[in-house]
Design a protein around this motif. Structure first.
Motif, PDB file in Angstrom:
ATOM      1  N   VAL A 243       2.997   1.141   3.786  1.00  0.00           N
ATOM      2  CA  VAL A 243       2.292   2.271   3.731  1.00  0.00           C
ATOM      3  C   VAL A 243       2.874   3.568   3.712  1.00  0.00           C
TER       4      VAL A 243
ATOM      5  N   SER B 255       0.727  -1.280   0.000  1.00  0.00           N
ATOM      6  CA  SER B 255       0.035  -0.183   0.193  1.00  0.00           C
ATOM      7  C   SER B 255       0.680   1.222  -0.034  1.00  0.00           C
TER       8      SER B 255
ATOM      9  N   PHE C 144       1.116   6.663   2.034  1.00  0.00           N
ATOM     10  CA  PHE C 144      -0.181   6.095   1.715  1.00  0.00           C
ATOM     11  C   PHE C 144      -1.178   7.264   1.167  1.00  0.00           C
TER      12      PHE C 144
END
Length: 198
Positions: free
Chosen positions: A126, A109, A129
């Motif tokens: 992330v 992500s 993100f």
């Protein structure tokens, strides 16, 4: 070309040197060349774009005309339509990218909600993100730059460095350095350096 799987390279006309393995992989490709798709629906909508690599289910699923992209991981570069020169390694890395180009995302992500942002590098789970429209940023570390939305020319290195929605041209090196900062043009070096500065 090589096609293995239901409807793989099904619409191909003059596209040459393509490899498709998986159900509907490169299914809509007509004239695109030198593409490699491995995984269910990988590069399924690609039509004329060339030199793309998609490895993982639904990787580069929406791509039609973007070239020189690399997506490794389920749903990596999922929404990419026509942008080029992006590299995504990790599940849902650069998932929302539509027209942003020259981005590198490594980690689950990483740069997930980036849409039009360009020339960014995010390394770590992330990382960056929330970055959607910012350009020329580098974030390295788990959750580094997680909350940043539209920053440009910022550099974060370390766990949760520049964690909040930081402004522009900030440099944070160290775990949680400038973690709460939302302003511009600040420099913090060292673990938890200026951690609570807002």
């Amino acid at each position: 070309g090589v096609a293995v799987g239901y409807n793989a390279l099904d619409a191909n006309t003059t596209g040459d040197q393509n490899t498709a393995c998986g159900n509907n992989a490169l299914g809509a490709n007509t004239t695109g060349q030198y593409n490699s798709a491995l995984g269910t629906q990988a590069l399924i909508n690609n039509t004329t774009a060339s030199n793309n690599t998609a490895l993982g289910a639904f990787a580069l699923l929406s791509n039609t005309t973007g070239s020189e992209n690399t997506a490794v991981g389920k749903e990596a570069l999922y929404n990419n339509i026509g942008s080029s020169n992006n590299s995504a390694f990790g599940v849902t890395a650069l998932y929302a990218c539509t027209t942003g180009s020259n981005n590198t995302a490594i980690g689950q992500s990483a740069l997930k909600v980036s849409t039009t942002a360009s020339k960014n590098t995010a390394v770590g789970r992330v990382a960056a993100f929330s970055l959607t429209t910012g350009n020329n940023n580098t974030f390295v570390g788990t959750e580094c730059g997680y909350g940043t939305v539209d920053s440009f020319e910022s550099v974060g290195v370390g766990y949760q460095a520049l964690l909040a929605d930081c402004g522009y041209q900030n440099v944070a090196v160290g775990s949680r350095a400038l973690a709460s900062y939302t302003g511009d043009a600040n420099v913090a070096m060292g673990n938890q350096a200026l951690e609570d500065c807002t």
